[in-house]
Design a protein around this motif. Structure first.
Motif, PDB file in Angstrom:
ATOM      1  N   ASP A 229       0.844  -1.181   0.000  1.00 24.30           N
ATOM      2  CA  ASP A 229       0.000   0.000   0.000  1.00 24.30           C
ATOM      3  C   ASP A 229       0.893   1.249   0.000  1.00 24.30           C
ATOM      4  N   SER A 230       0.278   2.396  -0.113  1.00 22.43           N
ATOM      5  CA  SER A 230       1.025   3.650  -0.189  1.00 22.43           C
ATOM      6  C   SER A 230       1.734   3.965   1.133  1.00 22.43           C
ATOM      7  N   PRO A 231       3.035   4.290   1.098  1.00 19.33           N
ATOM      8  CA  PRO A 231       3.734   4.664   2.333  1.00 19.33           C
ATOM      9  C   PRO A 231       3.151   5.938   2.943  1.00 19.33           C
ATOM     10  N   ARG A 232       2.609   6.833   2.127  1.00 21.31           N
ATOM     11  CA  ARG A 232       2.016   8.066   2.662  1.00 21.31           C
ATOM     12  C   ARG A 232       0.723   7.761   3.421  1.00 21.31           C
ATOM     13  N   TYR A 233       0.007   6.723   3.001  1.00 17.43           N
ATOM     14  CA  TYR A 233      -1.160   6.285   3.767  1.00 17.43           C
ATOM     15  C   TYR A 233      -0.739   5.798   5.144  1.00 17.43           C
ATOM     16  N   PHE A 234       0.339   5.004   5.200  1.00 20.20           N
ATOM     17  CA  PHE A 234       0.808   4.490   6.488  1.00 20.20           C
ATOM     18  C   PHE A 234       1.323   5.616   7.387  1.00 20.20           C
ATOM     19  N   VAL A 235       1.991   6.616   6.795  1.00 16.35           N
ATOM     20  CA  VAL A 235       2.444   7.767   7.592  1.00 16.35           C
ATOM     21  C   VAL A 235       1.251   8.506   8.172  1.00 16.35           C
ATOM     22  N   LYS A 236       0.226   8.680   7.367  1.00 16.35           N
ATOM     23  CA  LYS A 236      -0.975   9.362   7.855  1.00 16.35           C
ATOM     24  C   LYS A 236      -1.603   8.598   9.013  1.00 16.35           C
ATOM     25  N   LYS A 237      -1.511   7.267   8.980  1.00 15.46           N
ATOM     26  CA  LYS A 237      -2.052   6.436  10.059  1.00 15.46           C
ATOM     27  C   LYS A 237      -1.077   6.306  11.232  1.00 15.46           C
ATOM     28  N   GLY A 238       0.140   6.848  11.102  1.00 18.18           N
ATOM     29  CA  GLY A 238       1.119   6.767  12.175  1.00 18.18           C
ATOM     30  C   GLY A 238       1.860   5.447  12.240  1.00 18.18           C
ATOM     31  N   ASN A 239       1.751   4.612  11.208  1.00 19.03           N
ATOM     32  CA  ASN A 239       2.396   3.298  11.182  1.00 19.03           C
ATOM     33  C   ASN A 239       3.698   3.410  10.386  1.00 19.03           C
ATOM     34  N   LEU A 240       4.760   3.856  11.057  1.00 14.06           N
ATOM     35  CA  LEU A 240       6.015   4.126  10.365  1.00 14.06           C
ATOM     36  C   LEU A 240       6.754   2.851   9.961  1.00 14.06           C
ATOM     37  N   ALA A 241       6.554   1.776  10.705  1.00 14.36           N
ATOM     38  CA  ALA A 241       7.196   0.508  10.335  1.00 14.36           C
ATOM     39  C   ALA A 241       6.643   0.019   8.999  1.00 14.36           C
ATOM     40  N   LEU A 247       7.890   1.558   1.445  1.00 18.75           N
ATOM     41  CA  LEU A 247       8.776   2.423   0.661  1.00 18.75           C
ATOM     42  C   LEU A 247      10.000   1.649   0.161  1.00 18.75           C
ATOM     43  N   SER A 248      10.524   0.756   0.989  1.00 21.50           N
ATOM     44  CA  SER A 248      11.699  -0.009   0.573  1.00 21.50           C
ATOM     45  C   SER A 248      11.364  -0.946  -0.590  1.00 21.50           C
ATOM     46  N   ARG A 249      10.154  -1.525  -0.585  1.00 19.35           N
ATOM     47  CA  ARG A 249       9.727  -2.381  -1.694  1.00 19.35           C
ATOM     48  C   ARG A 249       9.515  -1.558  -2.965  1.00 19.35           C
ATOM     49  N   LEU A 250       8.925  -0.384  -2.815  1.00 23.79           N
ATOM     50  CA  LEU A 250       8.633   0.456  -3.976  1.00 23.79           C
ATOM     51  C   LEU A 250       9.903   0.999  -4.626  1.00 23.79           C
ATOM     52  N   ARG A 251      10.915   1.303  -3.796  1.00 25.29           N
ATOM     53  CA  ARG A 251      12.147   1.899  -4.323  1.00 25.29           C
ATOM     54  C   ARG A 251      13.234   0.856  -4.590  1.00 25.29           C
ATOM     55  N   GLY A 252      12.994  -0.396  -4.184  1.00 23.77           N
ATOM     56  CA  GLY A 252      13.994  -1.433  -4.399  1.00 23.77           C
ATOM     57  C   GLY A 252      15.246  -1.233  -3.572  1.00 23.77           C
ATOM     58  N   GLN A 253      15.090  -0.710  -2.332  1.00 25.65           N
ATOM     59  CA  GLN A 253      16.209  -0.408  -1.442  1.00 25.65           C
ATOM     60  C   GLN A 253      16.023  -1.124  -0.110  1.00 25.65           C
ATOM     61  N   TYR A 259      18.609   6.394   1.581  1.00 25.10           N
ATOM     62  CA  TYR A 259      17.568   6.898   0.679  1.00 25.10           C
ATOM     63  C   TYR A 259      16.176   6.722   1.284  1.00 25.10           C
ATOM     64  N   ILE A 260      15.926   5.536   1.827  1.00 28.78           N
ATOM     65  CA  ILE A 260      14.608   5.266   2.416  1.00 28.78           C
ATOM     66  C   ILE A 260      14.391   6.136   3.639  1.00 28.78           C
ATOM     67  N   GLN A 261      15.413   6.258   4.465  1.00 25.21           N
ATOM     68  CA  GLN A 261      15.295   7.069   5.681  1.00 25.21           C
ATOM     69  C   GLN A 261      15.028   8.535   5.350  1.00 25.21           C
ATOM     70  N   VAL A 262      15.743   9.049   4.362  1.00 24.59           N
ATOM     71  CA  VAL A 262      15.602  10.467   3.997  1.00 24.59           C
ATOM     72  C   VAL A 262      14.231  10.742   3.381  1.00 24.59           C
ATOM     73  N   GLU A 263      13.795   9.877   2.471  1.00 20.03           N
ATOM     74  CA  GLU A 263      12.484  10.107   1.848  1.00 20.03           C
ATOM     75  C   GLU A 263      11.366   9.995   2.873  1.00 20.03           C
ATOM     76  N   LEU A 264      11.467   9.007   3.768  1.00 16.37           N
ATOM     77  CA  LEU A 264      10.445   8.860   4.796  1.00 16.37           C
ATOM     78  C   LEU A 264      10.441  10.067   5.738  1.00 16.37           C
ATOM     79  N   ALA A 265      11.623  10.569   6.069  1.00 16.56           N
ATOM     80  CA  ALA A 265      11.712  11.756   6.930  1.00 16.56           C
ATOM     81  C   ALA A 265      11.022  12.947   6.278  1.00 16.56           C
ATOM     82  N   GLU A 266      11.187  13.073   4.971  1.00 16.46           N
ATOM     83  CA  GLU A 266      10.552  14.173   4.242  1.00 16.46           C
ATOM     84  C   GLU A 266       9.021  14.048   4.273  1.00 16.46           C
TER      85      GLU A 266
END
Length: 553
Positions: A229-241, A247-253, A259-266
């Motif tokens: 599912d969308s990582p932004r949906y999970f952020v909105k729900k407060g589920n950062l794990a 995000l790691s599956r979507l970006r292949g990282q 990269y994953i840490q920085v994008e998630l922080a943003e």
């Protein structure tokens, strides 16, 4: 939960220990083929959107279907204007309500599960359509298309939302344009199937085109089951794990990569900033948030909602669905075309072949640029079709020996068809994908699902209105506008051209979070020159994102 408590507990990049950077060019991982394929698959939803919209054009011309709906005593050669209007428009009516409902469900159960639920509803509608011909044929096709429309509404709203949230910013426009490309493929497949079944003498002439819809829903639902599912949906729900895993599956990282840490922080920092502007509230309040703010402030929620809904309105105002819904009966009425099904299929092939051009142009020249020049090209074509038609083309006919209406100047009619084809080229390469790309980019996260839902509902509302009124505009026993209807579409394309110049911002190359900032700091006409100077995560650490009370919604 109160908005004050929401602010205290909202996750921030600082207190969850995510890495961040002030470099605006390093907020996303490099794009991999895996990321491309995952994001591209979601666009498959456009196929059953396009197919469902397209197959009815040919079915309306099927004599077996006409007999089932109108009866055989006496035998008529076409559906009445009222029945034609009802059968075509009822799908759009269902999609209007489906898109609005999907705006809520996407925040409740997630983006991908909303689309999967839409596929299930769609399948139920297809089953009901399949029984057309048993008992009340009109009742079955109308009820089935209404229910299928609700499913299409879920899909059309949430697939755009899902793709906008998971696609990398540098190729987001091209990948979301793939959704429109799949719509055109759906339209082409519908034309091919209808063309292949048009000579059948049994109910297969219309039941086969209906039944094939099963495949599209099953493929989309089955594929989405395997995607995150969308990582932004999970952020909105407060589920950062879950957001990190997605995000790691979507970006292949790796989940722990910088990269994953920085994008998630943003994403997290922007979500916190937007929550200060738009605090959590009741169900009614969350919808009301879409309409708050000043009409004269470019970054207000009200302006964004008006922009999203009017973009979809303008897309429908181009008149493109007149071609795809009614080209068969309309061209048949001229008497100059021997095989109207074939011409209709040619139009859809042009539509398919023109759309991929936008994959490049939307990222090379930008959204605003292609919408402006596309509207200009379309209005020229529409007015040329209208002028030729009222002088020497469609509108000038005579009766042959058998009493059939025949165009006086077949070459003039052919010229009109050529300009209609050029019009389709301009639409498919500009407004077709461009409007869908922008509605997924302009809304902040707290109201994004509802904003996209409202915008998509606007598309279907105007789709419904046009589908209802068009038979009355061109029907021989009603308005009988013939080629003059293209003056209407040309005038509306002129409105779209002016609208784009004054009101549409440029979002090319920006992350969804940067789009928010761009709309806050620039105007539509200066937006192409705007460049980000810092990241949200870095600004949050420096205390630069605290919002004064008077700016909060």
């Amino acid at each position: 939960m109160s908005s004050a408590h929401e602010k205290e507990t909202a996750p921030t990049a600082a207190h969850i220990g995510l890495a961040h950077t002030p470099d605006v060019e390093r907020i996303e991982a490099p794009v991999t083929w895996k990321a491309y394929l995952i994001c591209a698959f979601a666009s498959f939803g456009g196929i059953f959107f396009g197919y469902d919209s397209g197959y009815i054009n040919g079915v309306l011309g099927s004599q077996i279907f006409i007999n089932a709906v109108e009866g055989t005593t006496p035998i008529v050669k076409e559906l009445s204007e009222s029945h034609q209007s009802l059968v075509v428009s009822i799908l759009s009516c269902g999609t209007f309500f489906g898109a609005l409902i999907a705006g809520d469900l996407a925040d409740m159960i997630g983006r991908k599960w909303t689309v999967i639920l839409g596929c299930l509803i769609y399948l139920i509608g297809v089953v009901i359509q399949m029984i057309t011909g048993l008992g009340d044929a009109l009742g079955a096709i109308v009820a089935g298309r209404l229910i299928a429309g609700i499913g299409v509404g879920f899909e059309s709203a949430v697939v755009i939302l899902y793709m906008s949230e998971i696609c990398p910013r540098k190729v987001r426009g091209a990948l979301v344009a793939g959704y429109q490309f799949c719509i055109t493929i759906g339209l082409m497949l519908a034309s091919c199937v209808v063309y292949a079944t048009q000579d059948r003498k049994d109910t297969g002439a219309y039941r086969i085109p209906i039944a094939i819809q099963f495949a599209w829903a099953l493929i989309l639902a089955g594929g989405l089951m395997c995607l995150p599912d969308s990582p932004r949906y999970f952020v909105k729900k407060g589920n950062l794990a879950a957001a990190t895993s997605s995000l790691s599956r979507l970006r292949g990282q790796d989940p722990n990569s910088e990269y994953i840490q920085v994008e998630l922080a943003e994403i997290v920092a922007n979500e916190e900033y937007e929550r200060q502007l738009i605090p959590s509230t009741t169900w009614f309040g969350s919808w009301a948030n879409c309409f708050k703010g000043s009409l004269w402030k470019a970054n207000s929620n009200l302006r964004k909602t008006i922009l999203g809904t009017s973009l979809q309105m303008m897309q429908q105002w181009t008149g493109v669905n007149f071609i795809f819904y009614y080209s068969t009966p309309f061209l048949k009425s001229t008497g100059a075309i021997s095989n109207t099904f074939l011409i209709s299929m040619v139009f859809t092939i042009i539509n398919v072949c023109s759309t991929p051009i936008s994959f490049w142009t939307v990222e090379r020249f930008g959204r605003r640029t292609i919408l402006f020049w596309g509207a200009l090209g379309m209005l020229i074509c529409q007015f040329l079709v209208a002028i030729i038609g009222v002088t020497v083309g469609f509108n000038k006919t005579h009766l042959d020996a058998s009493g059939e209406s025949i165009a006086n100047n077949v070459n003039a009619v052919n010229a009109q068809i050529a300009f209609i084809a050029i019009f389709i080229f301009f639409f498919a390469s500009t407004w077709g994908p461009g409007a869908w790309i922008l509605i997924g980019e302009i809304f902040p996260l707290p109201i994004r699902s509802r904003g996209v839902g409202l915008s998509t509902a606007s598309n279907w509302l105007w789709n419904t209105i046009i589908a209802v009124i068009t038979p009355y505009m061109v029907g021989e026993r009603r308005g009988d506008l013939k080629s003059s209807v293209f003056f209407v579409w040309g005038g509306l394309c002129t409105c779209a051209c002016v609208y784009t110049y004054f009101l549409v911002p440029e979002t090319k190359g920006l992350s969804l979070e940067q789009v928010d900032k761009m709309m806050e700091e620039s105007t539509p006409r200066t937006s192409a020159k705007w460049k980000p100077t810092t990241t949200f995560a870095h600004a949050a650490e420096d205390g630069m994102l605290n919002v004064p009370a008077e700016k909060q919604v």
